[in-house]
Enzyme design. Structure first.
Site, PDB file in Angstrom:
ATOM      1  N   CYS A  18       0.678  -1.287  -0.026  1.00  0.00           N
ATOM      2  CA  CYS A  18       0.041  -0.183  -0.187  1.00  0.00           C
ATOM      3  C   CYS A  18       0.917   1.455  -0.102  1.00  0.00           C
ATOM      4  CB  CYS A  18      -0.971   0.187   1.223  1.00  0.00           C
ATOM      5  SG  CYS A  18      -2.041  -1.491   1.530  1.00  0.00           S
TER       6      CYS A  18
ATOM      7  N   ARG B  10       5.210  -0.072  -5.943  1.00  0.00           N
ATOM      8  CA  ARG B  10       5.150  -1.000  -4.708  1.00  0.00           C
ATOM      9  C   ARG B  10       4.323  -2.019  -4.635  1.00  0.00           C
ATOM     10  NH1 ARG B  10       6.456   2.785  -0.048  1.00  0.00           N
ATOM     11  NH2 ARG B  10       5.141   1.577   1.272  1.00  0.00           N
TER      12      ARG B  10
ATOM     13  N   TRP C  41      -2.931  -2.743  -1.325  1.00  0.00           N
ATOM     14  CA  TRP C  41      -2.579  -4.081  -1.568  1.00  0.00           C
ATOM     15  C   TRP C  41      -3.476  -4.904  -0.719  1.00  0.00           C
ATOM     16  CZ3 TRP C  41       0.102  -8.266   0.745  1.00  0.00           C
ATOM     17  CH2 TRP C  41       0.499  -9.287  -0.177  1.00  0.00           C
TER      18      TRP C  41
ATOM     19  N   ASN D 220      -1.987   2.281   5.787  1.00  0.00           N
ATOM     20  CA  ASN D 220      -0.938   1.128   5.433  1.00  0.00           C
ATOM     21  C   ASN D 220      -0.799   0.310   6.842  1.00  0.00           C
ATOM     22  OD1 ASN D 220      -0.640   2.357   2.932  1.00  0.00           O
ATOM     23  ND2 ASN D 220       1.610   2.684   3.234  1.00  0.00           N
ATOM     24  N   GLY D 221      -0.645  -1.012   6.587  1.00  0.00           N
ATOM     25  CA  GLY D 221      -0.306  -1.817   7.754  1.00  0.00           C
ATOM     26  C   GLY D 221      -1.349  -2.845   7.946  1.00  0.00           C
TER      27      GLY D 221
ATOM     28  N   GLU E 216      17.895 -18.186  -6.969  1.00  0.00           N
ATOM     29  CA  GLU E 216      17.507 -16.838  -7.584  1.00  0.00           C
ATOM     30  C   GLU E 216      16.884 -16.873  -9.266  1.00  0.00           C
ATOM     31  OE1 GLU E 216      16.805 -14.250  -6.326  1.00  0.00           O
ATOM     32  OE2 GLU E 216      16.935 -12.666  -7.736  1.00  0.00           O
TER      33      GLU E 216
ATOM     34  N   LYS F 239      13.161 -15.786 -10.239  1.00  0.00           N
ATOM     35  CA  LYS F 239      12.949 -14.561 -10.987  1.00  0.00           C
ATOM     36  C   LYS F 239      11.827 -15.227 -11.922  1.00  0.00           C
ATOM     37  CE  LYS F 239      13.793 -11.949  -9.470  1.00  0.00           C
ATOM     38  NZ  LYS F 239      14.755 -11.646  -8.391  1.00  0.00           N
TER      39      LYS F 239
ATOM     40  N   GLU G 271       8.318 -15.495 -10.354  1.00  0.00           N
ATOM     41  CA  GLU G 271       7.702 -14.360 -10.001  1.00  0.00           C
ATOM     42  C   GLU G 271       6.966 -13.592 -11.043  1.00  0.00           C
ATOM     43  OE1 GLU G 271      11.122 -12.222  -8.340  1.00  0.00           O
ATOM     44  OE2 GLU G 271       9.588 -11.605  -6.817  1.00  0.00           O
TER      45      GLU G 271
ATOM     46  N   HIS H 119      18.112 -37.066  -5.209  1.00  0.00           N
ATOM     47  CA  HIS H 119      17.336 -37.248  -4.059  1.00  0.00           C
ATOM     48  C   HIS H 119      15.778 -36.956  -4.117  1.00  0.00           C
ATOM     49  CE1 HIS H 119      21.083 -38.109  -2.036  1.00  0.00           C
ATOM     50  NE2 HIS H 119      21.689 -37.121  -2.731  1.00  0.00           N
TER      51      HIS H 119
ATOM     52  N   LYS I 216       6.330  -4.523  -3.831  1.00  0.00           N
ATOM     53  CA  LYS I 216       7.864  -4.328  -4.024  1.00  0.00           C
ATOM     54  C   LYS I 216       8.122  -4.155  -2.465  1.00  0.00           C
ATOM     55  CE  LYS I 216      11.609  -3.214  -5.937  1.00  0.00           C
ATOM     56  NZ  LYS I 216      12.381  -4.505  -6.563  1.00  0.00           N
TER      57      LYS I 216
HETATM   58  O1  M6R Z   1      13.261  -5.040  -0.098  1.00  0.00           O
HETATM   59  P1  M6R Z   1      13.663  -6.458   0.421  1.00  0.00           P
HETATM   60  O2  M6R Z   1      14.935  -6.796  -0.187  1.00  0.00           O
HETATM   61  O3  M6R Z   1      13.619  -6.591   1.796  1.00  0.00           O
HETATM   62  O4  M6R Z   1      12.524  -7.529  -0.172  1.00  0.00           O
HETATM   63  C1  M6R Z   1      12.497  -8.915   0.263  1.00  0.00           C
HETATM   64  C2  M6R Z   1      11.761  -9.382  -0.723  1.00  0.00           C
HETATM   65  O5  M6R Z   1      10.342  -9.190  -0.624  1.00  0.00           O
HETATM   66  C3  M6R Z   1      12.134  -9.196  -2.520  1.00  0.00           C
HETATM   67  O6  M6R Z   1      13.460  -9.844  -2.457  1.00  0.00           O
HETATM   68  C4  M6R Z   1      11.363 -10.055  -3.024  1.00  0.00           C
HETATM   69  O7  M6R Z   1      11.639 -11.504  -3.009  1.00  0.00           O
HETATM   70  C5  M6R Z   1      11.336  -9.809  -4.648  1.00  0.00           C
HETATM   71  N1  M6R Z   1      10.264  -9.687  -5.249  1.00  0.00           N
HETATM   72  C6  M6R Z   1      12.490 -10.463  -5.341  1.00  0.00           C
HETATM   73  O8  M6R Z   1      12.285 -10.204  -6.759  1.00  0.00           O
END
Ligand code: M6R
Length: 618
Positions: free
Chosen positions: A2, A27, A74, A100-101, A491, A495, A498, A514, A613
């Protein structure tokens, strides 16, 4: 997650609100709204979906008024809908707020308010706060000639009843000349203008509107009028705050000819890595230097254990850091999911240093994990991109990434900068211990080669595009690598998940036998990260095992490797670099691979579904 914007001044509030909300889009959100005080009352406009639909709903003539609030939501409590979108009204409409929160005790509070006759139109926890403030207003004493004090008393009394986190901006129908902001666990900043004041959930909406910013701390409230602002502690009196210069890179980011922020940020990596290293490599002493650790070399020398914590991609960079620090500095490292660390209560020895790794500096779990370990008396440091963020403020010290704003939800350049900072920290800790001057110099030289190596890795873009075309319809992809390339496998898989919504798993290559090998068939590609080095032969054997079961193999390998070419279906060429810098170079083609696959599948690369974000809730 948010986003909040608010304005009080003499200009049209709507211009700032809409522009500010656009700057907060990165965000992640699923509905939006604004409230503008237009004389006798607020005009409220809400929409589900993108800010463009909000702009459409507002029409060509923006409601006119010089006080207003805006919000991107959000969804947490209740789906994305017009009713649940903010701003929310309290009482008979005398209170309007954005939040927010997450309010954990909202159900109990709601039941109490319903008994008192308040009616709710949304499923949100936020509407509860609006009614709570309205209810407290009924009991707040009259304050002759200073209505804001009465309203402030009501807000104080209301927030004192909340359990959970909040960043709030609140305005009042009958007194349209001030805003109240309140923060606990959800960031808020105040923009200090001349004859106008702004509130926002981060600095990005303020760029271009003011050069002065105040970061509110937990339990603080601010009262903003066109003539000035004051900050108070929730339970005490006024607080003196620092008005800081607004960092120019706080949010001013444009696509500069790229189709997406993610692609732009992938291509910025040679430069962002250079920026992470700028001024931090000390040739004379063959070490690294950091300005903000706030620990003496003696204190750092006595560190016996390091805990690296973070979430998502930042947790992956922590895994890279574990390999680097143990390898180069010989200090035992453990890597913890911040969300687990905050509740797990592990025994932590004296002389343990805790690093919270985060791009945004606002991730709720990472912040809570750092606060909890700090409360126990341990030294906490942040590796963070966003200057002045909550985690940067909460830690005892730290290292900024200087990667510039990262707008794409999928983290790319922040990740490689985090790895780069961890490599420099490894050098630093190593040089305080056993690493010789000569080895220190070698490491510095290898670090200096990184921007060029990443530039070279970017040259595989065309090749990656072809590979993406071939595998865009896969429903599962495996990513396999060993040692320094195991976190890269994780990673790469994250990616892809996501932004393309393809199921992907990362494993240490040897683990495949395994269990995951059961997934291998002719429709399930496996991406092998296979540089030359100690485990090269073993990974080759794993590749053969996948081939033997009919699984397509995509290999990331150096150009002159006929052996890999003879087995893999597709080879993506990466420059050969020393082990500890491989994660930074080898992740680049994997970022590009997910980008191209997502694009071919018609996905919204920069704003993938369901993701935010900054994850500011648990
Ligand atoms: O802002 P941060 O690095 O603390 O965020 C952590 C994760 O939320 C962030 O890395 C998330 O996994 C991303 N969407 C990865 O691309």
């Amino acid at each position: 997650m948010c986003g909040i914007v608010g304005y009080v001044g003499s200009d049209e509030a709507g211009n700032f609100l809409l522009d500010g909300l656009r700057r907060l889009e990165y965000r992640g959100y699923d509905s939006a709204g604004v409230a503008i005080h237009c004389g006798a009352e607020f005009t409220i406009t809400r929409s589900v979906g993108r800010i463009d639909s909000l702009a459409g709903a507002l029409g060509d003539v923006m409601p006119s008024g010089s006080l207003g609030l805006g919000h991107t939501r959000w969804a947490t409590h209740g789906p994305a809908s017009m009713e649940n979108a903010h701003p929310h009204l309290g009482g008979d409409g005398e209170v309007v707020l954005v939040h927010n929160g997450v309010i954990e005790n909202f159900q109990v509070l709601k039941e109490g308010l319903i008994k008192k006759g308040y009616t709710f139109v949304s499923a949100t926890d936020s509407e509860v706060i609006a009614h709570l403030v309205a209810d407290e207003l009924k009991h707040a004493p009259e304050t002759n000639g200073q209505p804001n004090l009465r309203y402030l008393a009501a807000v104080r009394a209301a927030v004192a009843q909340l359990r959970g986190t909040y960043g709030l901006a609140i305005a009042f129908r009958d007194h349209p000349n001030f805003l109240i902001a309140a923060r606990f666990g959800s960031p808020l900043v105040i923009g200090v203008g001349s004859g106008e004041y702004f509130v926002a959930s981060d600095a990005s909406p303020l760029v271009g509107r003011t050069e002065r910013i105040v970061y509110l701390a937990d339990h603080q409230l601010a009262v903003l009028t066109p003539d000035g602002f004051s900050v108070l502690h929730r339970d005490q009196g006024k607080v003196r705050v620092d008005i800081r210069p607004l960092e120019t890179d706080s949010g001013e980011a444009s696509l500069e000819g790229f189709d997406h922020y993610m692609l732009k940020e992938i291509y910025e990596q040679p430069e962002s890595i250079r920026n992470a290293m700028r001024g931090r490599l000390d040739d004379e002493n063959a070490t690294a230097v950091f300005g903000g650790l706030n620990l003496t070399p003696q204190q750092l020398r006595s560190v016996e254990r390091i805990i690296l914590t973070g979430c998502g991609t930042s947790w992956h960079s922590a895994l890279v850091g574990e390999y680097m620090i143990e390898d180069l500095a010989r200090i035992p490292v453990s890597v913890e999911y911040a969300s687990e660390l905050r509740y797990r209560n592990p025994p932590i020895d004296n002389n343990t240093l805790i690093f919270g790794i985060t791009q945004s500096g606002e991730t709720a779990d990472t912040l809570a994990a750092l606060k909890e370990t700090k409360r126990k008396g341990h030294r906490t440091l942040a590796i963070c991109n966003v200057v002045g963020s909550s985690i940067a403020q909460a830690a005892d010290g730290g290292v900024y990434l200087h990667a510039g704003p990262e707008i794409g939800v999928a983290s790319t350049k922040a990740y490689t900068s985090q790895c780069c900072v961890l490599a420099m920290l490894s050098l630093y800790f190593g040089r305080l211990r056993h690493v010789s001057f000569e080895s220190g110099q070698r490491i510095i030289n290898e670090l200096r080669q990184l921007p060029a190596a990443v530039q070279q890795a970017l040259a595989c873009d065309e090749q990656v595009r072809d590979v993406a075309k071939k595998y865009q319809d896969a429903s599962t992809v495996l990513y396999l690598g060993r040692q320094y390339n195991f976190p890269t496998a994780l990673e790469g898989a994250l990616k892809l998940k996501e932004i393309s919504y393809i199921h992907a798993e990362g494993y240490p290559a040897a683990e495949m036998k395994h269990g995951p090998i059961a997934l291998v068939d002719e429709h399930t590609p496996s991406v092998f990260i296979i540089p030359r080095g100690t485990t090269y032969d073993k990974v080759m054997a794993n590749m053969e095992e996948v081939k033997a079961r009919g699984g397509p193999v995509i290999a990331l390998a150096s150009r002159d490797n006929p052996e890999v070419e003879s087995i893999a279906d597709d080879v993506i060429h990466v420059p050969e670099v020393p082990g500890f810098t491989q994660p930074i170079v080898n992740v680049v083609p994997l970022q590009l691979l997910s980008y191209h696959i997502a694009l071919l599948r018609g996905c919204d690369v920069d704003k993938p579904r369901n993701l935010a974000k900054s994850v500011t809730v648990e």
